[in-house]
Structure formats: structure tokens, C-alpha cells
Design a protein around this motif. Structure first.
Motif, PDB file in Angstrom:
ATOM      1  N   ARG B  50      13.917  -6.963  12.666  1.00  0.00           N
ATOM      2  CA  ARG B  50      12.547  -6.448  12.734  1.00  0.00           C
ATOM      3  C   ARG B  50      12.269  -5.358  11.722  1.00  0.00           C
ATOM      4  O   ARG B  50      11.172  -4.830  11.669  1.00  0.00           O
ATOM      5  CB  ARG B  50      12.269  -5.888  14.125  1.00  0.00           C
ATOM      6  CG  ARG B  50      12.101  -6.946  15.163  1.00  0.00           C
ATOM      7  CD  ARG B  50      11.675  -6.332  16.472  1.00  0.00           C
ATOM      8  NE  ARG B  50      11.769  -7.323  17.518  1.00  0.00           N
ATOM      9  CZ  ARG B  50      12.290  -7.082  18.707  1.00  0.00           C
ATOM     10  NH1 ARG B  50      12.750  -5.884  19.012  1.00  0.00           N
ATOM     11  NH2 ARG B  50      12.345  -8.041  19.600  1.00  0.00           N
ATOM     12  N   LEU B  51      13.270  -4.987  10.937  1.00  0.00           N
ATOM     13  CA  LEU B  51      13.073  -3.878  10.004  1.00  0.00           C
ATOM     14  C   LEU B  51      12.266  -4.338   8.794  1.00  0.00           C
ATOM     15  O   LEU B  51      12.631  -5.297   8.120  1.00  0.00           O
ATOM     16  CB  LEU B  51      14.427  -3.332   9.540  1.00  0.00           C
ATOM     17  CG  LEU B  51      15.375  -2.802  10.631  1.00  0.00           C
ATOM     18  CD1 LEU B  51      16.665  -2.294  10.001  1.00  0.00           C
ATOM     19  CD2 LEU B  51      14.715  -1.701  11.453  1.00  0.00           C
ATOM     20  N   SER B  52      11.177  -3.649   8.540  1.00  0.00           N
ATOM     21  CA  SER B  52      10.378  -3.906   7.343  1.00  0.00           C
ATOM     22  C   SER B  52      11.169  -3.433   6.127  1.00  0.00           C
ATOM     23  O   SER B  52      12.213  -2.792   6.262  1.00  0.00           O
ATOM     24  CB  SER B  52       9.090  -3.090   7.423  1.00  0.00           C
ATOM     25  OG  SER B  52       9.435  -1.715   7.454  1.00  0.00           O
ATOM     26  N   ARG B  53      10.637  -3.689   4.928  1.00  0.00           N
ATOM     27  CA  ARG B  53      11.348  -3.191   3.764  1.00  0.00           C
ATOM     28  C   ARG B  53      11.374  -1.662   3.756  1.00  0.00           C
ATOM     29  O   ARG B  53      12.379  -1.062   3.409  1.00  0.00           O
ATOM     30  CB  ARG B  53      10.730  -3.710   2.455  1.00  0.00           C
ATOM     31  CG  ARG B  53      11.622  -3.301   1.266  1.00  0.00           C
ATOM     32  CD  ARG B  53      11.246  -3.979  -0.018  1.00  0.00           C
ATOM     33  NE  ARG B  53      10.109  -3.342  -0.636  1.00  0.00           N
ATOM     34  CZ  ARG B  53       9.911  -3.324  -1.946  1.00  0.00           C
ATOM     35  NH1 ARG B  53      10.761  -3.931  -2.758  1.00  0.00           N
ATOM     36  NH2 ARG B  53       8.844  -2.755  -2.446  1.00  0.00           N
ATOM     37  N   LEU B  54      10.278  -1.040   4.197  1.00  0.00           N
ATOM     38  CA  LEU B  54      10.261   0.426   4.243  1.00  0.00           C
ATOM     39  C   LEU B  54      11.369   0.929   5.171  1.00  0.00           C
ATOM     40  O   LEU B  54      12.097   1.860   4.830  1.00  0.00           O
ATOM     41  CB  LEU B  54       8.890   0.922   4.726  1.00  0.00           C
ATOM     42  CG  LEU B  54       8.694   2.440   4.729  1.00  0.00           C
ATOM     43  CD1 LEU B  54       8.683   3.009   3.317  1.00  0.00           C
ATOM     44  CD2 LEU B  54       7.402   2.837   5.452  1.00  0.00           C
ATOM     45  N   ALA B  55      11.493   0.282   6.336  1.00  0.00           N
ATOM     46  CA  ALA B  55      12.538   0.687   7.283  1.00  0.00           C
ATOM     47  C   ALA B  55      13.919   0.451   6.676  1.00  0.00           C
ATOM     48  O   ALA B  55      14.822   1.278   6.808  1.00  0.00           O
ATOM     49  CB  ALA B  55      12.382  -0.092   8.582  1.00  0.00           C
ATOM     50  N   THR B  83       2.044   0.413   5.055  1.00  0.00           N
ATOM     51  CA  THR B  83       0.768  -0.184   4.630  1.00  0.00           C
ATOM     52  C   THR B  83       0.778  -1.726   4.658  1.00  0.00           C
ATOM     53  O   THR B  83      -0.221  -2.306   5.068  1.00  0.00           O
ATOM     54  CB  THR B  83       0.350   0.330   3.234  1.00  0.00           C
ATOM     55  OG1 THR B  83       1.503   0.346   2.394  1.00  0.00           O
ATOM     56  CG2 THR B  83      -0.221   1.730   3.326  1.00  0.00           C
ATOM     57  N   PRO B  84       1.873  -2.407   4.260  1.00  0.00           N
ATOM     58  CA  PRO B  84       1.810  -3.869   4.315  1.00  0.00           C
ATOM     59  C   PRO B  84       1.648  -4.403   5.746  1.00  0.00           C
ATOM     60  O   PRO B  84       0.903  -5.359   5.984  1.00  0.00           O
ATOM     61  CB  PRO B  84       3.164  -4.310   3.728  1.00  0.00           C
ATOM     62  CG  PRO B  84       3.630  -3.147   2.908  1.00  0.00           C
ATOM     63  CD  PRO B  84       3.122  -1.938   3.632  1.00  0.00           C
ATOM     64  N   ARG B  85       2.319  -3.771   6.710  1.00  0.00           N
ATOM     65  CA  ARG B  85       2.191  -4.189   8.107  1.00  0.00           C
ATOM     66  C   ARG B  85       0.780  -3.958   8.631  1.00  0.00           C
ATOM     67  O   ARG B  85       0.197  -4.818   9.271  1.00  0.00           O
ATOM     68  CB  ARG B  85       3.138  -3.351   8.978  1.00  0.00           C
ATOM     69  CG  ARG B  85       4.395  -4.064   9.406  1.00  0.00           C
ATOM     70  CD  ARG B  85       5.019  -3.299  10.555  1.00  0.00           C
ATOM     71  NE  ARG B  85       6.475  -3.204  10.494  1.00  0.00           N
ATOM     72  CZ  ARG B  85       7.307  -4.174  10.839  1.00  0.00           C
ATOM     73  NH1 ARG B  85       6.859  -5.332  11.252  1.00  0.00           N
ATOM     74  NH2 ARG B  85       8.606  -3.998  10.764  1.00  0.00           N
ATOM     75  N   THR B  86       0.238  -2.765   8.335  1.00  0.00           N
ATOM     76  CA  THR B  86      -1.099  -2.438   8.833  1.00  0.00           C
ATOM     77  C   THR B  86      -2.132  -3.402   8.256  1.00  0.00           C
ATOM     78  O   THR B  86      -3.024  -3.853   8.967  1.00  0.00           O
ATOM     79  CB  THR B  86      -1.484  -0.991   8.426  1.00  0.00           C
ATOM     80  OG1 THR B  86      -0.306  -0.209   8.343  1.00  0.00           O
ATOM     81  CG2 THR B  86      -2.430  -0.386   9.414  1.00  0.00           C
ATOM     82  N   ALA B 162       5.587   0.300  -1.859  1.00  0.00           N
ATOM     83  CA  ALA B 162       4.589  -0.038  -2.873  1.00  0.00           C
ATOM     84  C   ALA B 162       3.326  -0.499  -2.146  1.00  0.00           C
ATOM     85  O   ALA B 162       3.403  -1.341  -1.253  1.00  0.00           O
ATOM     86  CB  ALA B 162       5.118  -1.145  -3.774  1.00  0.00           C
ATOM     87  N   PRO B 163       2.168   0.071  -2.468  1.00  0.00           N
ATOM     88  CA  PRO B 163       0.959  -0.306  -1.721  1.00  0.00           C
ATOM     89  C   PRO B 163       0.562  -1.756  -1.993  1.00  0.00           C
ATOM     90  O   PRO B 163       0.732  -2.248  -3.116  1.00  0.00           O
ATOM     91  CB  PRO B 163      -0.094   0.668  -2.243  1.00  0.00           C
ATOM     92  CG  PRO B 163       0.429   1.249  -3.497  1.00  0.00           C
ATOM     93  CD  PRO B 163       1.915   1.098  -3.495  1.00  0.00           C
ATOM     94  N   PRO B 164       0.036  -2.461  -0.978  1.00  0.00           N
ATOM     95  CA  PRO B 164      -0.496  -3.805  -1.217  1.00  0.00           C
ATOM     96  C   PRO B 164      -1.621  -3.742  -2.264  1.00  0.00           C
ATOM     97  O   PRO B 164      -2.271  -2.696  -2.395  1.00  0.00           O
ATOM     98  CB  PRO B 164      -1.074  -4.213   0.142  1.00  0.00           C
ATOM     99  CG  PRO B 164      -0.478  -3.284   1.146  1.00  0.00           C
ATOM    100  CD  PRO B 164      -0.145  -2.022   0.410  1.00  0.00           C
ATOM    101  N   ALA B 165      -1.826  -4.850  -2.976  1.00  0.00           N
ATOM    102  CA  ALA B 165      -2.798  -4.875  -4.081  1.00  0.00           C
ATOM    103  C   ALA B 165      -4.156  -4.295  -3.681  1.00  0.00           C
ATOM    104  O   ALA B 165      -4.778  -3.559  -4.441  1.00  0.00           O
ATOM    105  CB  ALA B 165      -2.956  -6.306  -4.589  1.00  0.00           C
TER     106      ALA B 165
END
Lengths: 86, 237
Positions: B50-55, B83-86, B162-165
Motif C-alpha cells: 500500500r505504500l505510495s512512491r512518496l511513502a 498529491t498523486p493520490r489526492t 513530483a507534482p502531477p501535470a
């Protein structure tokens, strides 16, 4: 293993992010939660949502039989085909 | 505020080893992001799924720093968070689709330190901060308070994805995804002071600017954000 069972195994792997696993690693009668595959309550919600989306069926979280339907892949497949037949 | 930086670790796409980071500190460039995933193979697949890349970035830098500390308070700071999850959740909402319980439960700012606490079985004090561009300094300030209270060591992790586009025109302080971990202990090797003052923004995000100072034996750094002037200085040897 039926085609539906196979599809459900892949749905479990994809929706729950089970890296490094393939459908062959999940036995059809293996318990999904607790000591079996080791899924938890968040997985139960996620899997319920994935089943609803994929097969277009409603799942009642309050229904006392729901726990039984989600016990293993065999039960889930039986549940899905019964609901789809309605 | 004074403290010792016992150890540091950092991760960014294509920058993993301490040698790669030392080279980067000599000649910093904006690194390309090919969605490389930080290594977290020290966790079982069921634990890391369940870990995102940020995690994963946080775990990758923090896990080795925590190695000999079964109990270690943690201050995590990220200005922008997951930010990608949100954004994925907002997309589902906009399409009227039901929200993923996993995405939803892990989108909150303290989700990463919650998972850290569970996976390390460590119930030490942990905080998640969302500060402005000077989150590093705010986190170090928090850590110093814990050291002052008697903690033998405090872990500080600053990470940005890295913020989504869709967000790139609003987020101008994340040149690439990065995570920096610092193991702080009591000492007076470094001093950090805050006063009111304005000046130019540092060329790189503050955590990367600090890494450059650490690796290039720089004696002091001044970081400005808003009306805050943070002065880092090394004890003269």
C-alpha cells in the motif's frame, strides 16, 4: 479452476496491489482474511468495491452472509454467479 | 537551537548512493524522473503493497537511519504531501465513482508516519508537518524540542513527490521528487537560528541545499522563506 475463479483471483491481486503474486499463488479454498492470505479490513472494503465495479452487483455490508461470501475465492465466485443470474 | 547531524540519507530518481549524492552536491542538476521506485525490499510484499512512491521514498531513507533505534521519535515534513493520490480521488469524485477506501485512508498527511509506526512497531512521538518552503527548518525546530525534552535521537524526514501535470503551474518548489532523512542527536555541531528578514530564495529546496552544505564543508547557510530568515552555522573547529 473456473474462468470466473481465475478472474476473481486476478481482481484480488490487482485491486489490492499484491506485488509478486499470480493467480496460481492463491488457492481457491484458501481463507482470504486473517491467517490465510492475510488480508485485513481495508482490503475487505477495497475488494467489495472492486467486485461491485467489475460485476455490477450490489453488496450489502450489513448482510450477515457477506462474511461467508468473502471467505475464499470459491465462495466469492459462487456468490458472483448467483447474483449475475438474477 | 543546537544539535548534531549524526547521519543523513537521501533519495531522488537516479540518486541513491551516498557517492551519487556527493557528486550531485558538487554539480547539482535537475534530475530526470522516469518514475523509478525507491527500494523497500526490506519490507515483506504484504507490508509494502500500500505504500505510495512518496511513502517508499520516506521508508527508503529512514529505515537504515532507524536501524539501531527501536524507539525513535519522527518528524515528517512535506509541503505538498500525496498529491498523486489526492488527485486520483478527486478524479473519481468528479466522475461520480465510489472512492477507493485504500486511497482515501492513505491520502491524509499523517498516513505515512502511521504506516511507519505500525511497520516498525514503534509508538514513539511522531508528527507530520505541512509547512511552507521552509518545512525543513520547522521540522528541525520540532526535533530540537524533543531533544531538549530528553530524546536521545530524533529522525527528521522531508519528502516531496513530483507534482502531477495538472498541478505543475502551481507548485514551483519541487524541481524533482526527493526525500532527505536526518538523524539528529544532542550536540552543538550545528546551530539554527531564526529571525525576521527577507532575501532571495535558495536555488534548491532547503533540504537539498543543506545536503550541499554538509557535503561541501560549507560553514553556514541562510535560507529565507516569507519573512523568516533561518541561519544555519557549523561550530568552528
Amino acid at each position: 479452476m473456473s474462468e470466473l475463479q481465475h478472474e476473481i483471483k486476478n481482481l484480488i491481486i490487482d485491486s489490492l496491489g499484491l506485488e509478486d503474486m499470480s493467480a496460481e499463488d492463491i488457492a481457491t479454498d484458501q481463507p482470504l482474511f486473517g491467517d490465510g492470505l492475510g488480508l485485513d479490513s481495508v482490503d475487505a472494503l477495497e475488494l467489495g468495491l472492486a467486485i461491485q465495479k467489475r460485476f455490477g452487483i450490489k453488496i450489502d455490508a450489513e448482510d450477515k452472509d457477506t462474511r461467508q461470501h468473502f471467505a475464499n475465492v470459491a465462495n466469492l465466485a459462487a456468490f458472483v454467479s448467483a447474483r449475475q443470474a438474477v | 537551537m543546537h544539535f548534531k547531524i549524526q547521519q543523513w540519507r537521501a533519495w531522488a530518481p537516479s540518486l541513491e548512493s551516498s557517492q551519487q549524492w556527493r557528486d550531485w552536491c558538487q554539480a547539482p542538476v535537475r534530475v530526470a524522473d522516469e518514475q523509478q521506485q525507491p527500494d523497500v525490499s526490506f519490507l515483506a510484499p504484504m507490508q509494502r503493497r500500500r505504500l505510495s512512491r512518496l511513502a517508499r521514498m520516506v521508508f527508503n531513507v529512514a529505515w537504515p537511519l532507524a536501524e539501531s533505534h527501536p524507539r525513535l521519535p519522527l518528524i515528517f515534513a512535506s509541503r505538498h504531501g500525496e498529491t498523486p493520490r489526492t488527485l486520483a480521488i478527486l478524479h473519481d469524485l468528479a466522475r461520480g465513482e465510489p472512492l477507493s477506501p485504500t486511497q482515501f485512508s492513505l491520502s491524509v498527511h499523517n498516513a505515512i508516519i502511521g504506516q511507519w509506526s505500525i511497520l516498525r512497531a514503534d509508538t514513539s512521538e511522531m508528527s507530520a508537518l505541512a509547512a511552507a518552503g521552509d518545512g525543513l527548518e520547522h521540522a528541525v525546530q520540532e526535533a530540537c524540542l524533543l531533544l531538549h525534552e530528553g530524546a536521545p535521537a530524533v529522525l527528521v524526514v522531508i519528502a516531496e513527490e513530483a507534482p502531477p501535470a495538472l498541478y505543475t503551474s502551481f507548485i514551483d518548489d519541487v524541481p524533482f521528487a526527493y526525500a532527505v532523512g536526518l538523524l539528529l542527536t544532542p550536540g552543538d555541531d550545528w546551530q539554527l537560528d531564526l529571525q525576521t528578514g527577507s532575501g532571495p530564495r535558495s536555488e534548491w529546496p532547503h533540504p537539498l541545499s543543506l545536503l550541499r552544505a554538509l557535503n561541501n564543508d560549507q560553514q553556514d547557510i541562510t535560507h529565507y522563506w516569507s519573512r523568516r530568515q533561518w541561519m544555519w552555522s557549523r561550530k568552528q573547529k
